[in-house]
Design a protein around this motif. Sequence first.
Motif, PDB file in Angstrom:
ATOM      1  N   GLU A 159      20.563  47.748  49.691  1.00 42.57           N
ATOM      2  CA  GLU A 159      21.332  48.891  50.184  1.00 42.57           C
ATOM      3  C   GLU A 159      20.735  49.467  51.475  1.00 42.57           C
ATOM      4  N   PRO A 189      28.041  43.301  50.357  1.00 48.74           N
ATOM      5  CA  PRO A 189      28.307  44.589  49.705  1.00 48.74           C
ATOM      6  C   PRO A 189      28.327  45.761  50.701  1.00 48.74           C
ATOM      7  N   SER A 192      36.331  50.165  49.584  1.00 46.11           N
ATOM      8  CA  SER A 192      35.478  51.092  48.835  1.00 46.11           C
ATOM      9  C   SER A 192      36.043  51.504  47.489  1.00 46.11           C
ATOM     10  N   LYS A 193      37.291  51.168  47.211  1.00 50.67           N
ATOM     11  CA  LYS A 193      37.892  51.571  45.932  1.00 50.67           C
ATOM     12  C   LYS A 193      37.032  51.083  44.772  1.00 50.67           C
ATOM     13  N   GLY A 194      36.719  52.011  43.873  1.00 49.40           N
ATOM     14  CA  GLY A 194      35.920  51.663  42.710  1.00 49.40           C
ATOM     15  C   GLY A 194      34.427  51.560  42.984  1.00 49.40           C
ATOM     16  N   THR A 195      33.991  51.947  44.187  1.00 48.96           N
ATOM     17  CA  THR A 195      32.567  51.893  44.514  1.00 48.96           C
ATOM     18  C   THR A 195      32.045  53.305  44.793  1.00 48.96           C
ATOM     19  N   SER A 196      30.750  53.411  44.920  1.00 46.51           N
ATOM     20  CA  SER A 196      30.145  54.711  45.230  1.00 46.51           C
ATOM     21  C   SER A 196      30.389  55.128  46.678  1.00 46.51           C
ATOM     22  N   ALA A 197      30.948  54.229  47.496  1.00 49.96           N
ATOM     23  CA  ALA A 197      31.206  54.551  48.903  1.00 49.96           C
ATOM     24  C   ALA A 197      32.512  55.319  49.099  1.00 49.96           C
TER      25      ALA A 197
END
Length: 187
Positions: free
Chosen positions: A42, A75, A108-113
Motif C-alpha cells: 500500500e 491494487p 474503488s467500488k467495494g474497496t476502502s478507497a
Amino acid sequence: FTRGLDSQVSCLAIPDHDFERGRYPEALAGYRQIAEELAGREEGFMARFKAGLSRMKAEDPLGAESEFKQLDGTPGEVLAQLGRSMLFAHEGDHCRELMRLGAAWRVSKGTSALPFVLAQLWSRAAENLQRGNLPVAVQFLKDVLRCEAPGAHRRGQALSHLCHTLVRLNNPAEALQVLQSLKGEKG
C-alpha cells in the motif's frame, strides 16, 4: 523513568514534507525510492501516486502520466485514475477530469478507497461552486449522486446543492426533473 506513547512516522513523511514546501524534485526522488522499495504494498502504491503528483506540480504532465501508468492493473489502480483526474483538473479539462473520476469510482467500488474518491468529488464540486463555475459544479454533484453517496444525509446534501445550483443557473426545469427522477427511484 517513564516512557511516553510509542509513535510511528510514515515512511512518506520526508518526501511529504518536501512536497508541501514546493521542493518537487526532492519529493519525487523520495517517493520513487519508496515506491521501488515497497513495490506491491500500500505504501508503495501511495508513493508512486505522490510521485505522479510531484511531477504534475513540477509542470511535467507526461512524467506524471508515466508514474500513474505504473499503477494500472495493480491494487493501486484507483490512485492512477484519481491522479489522472487531478492532472486533467490541473490542465483545466473538466470533462476528462470527470471521466477519470468516474473510472476511479468504478475501480474503488467495494474497496476502502471509495470514501477518498467521493471526497474528491465533493471537494471539486465545492471548489467549482465557490468559483462560480456552476455548470461544472452541477456535473460533479450529479456524479456524487451517481456514485451512491453513503447515507441519506450526504445524499440529501448533494441533492440540495444540485437543485439549488440548477436554479441559480436559471434551470429550474432540470432541478424539477432531477427531483422527479429520484422520486421514481424510491417508488
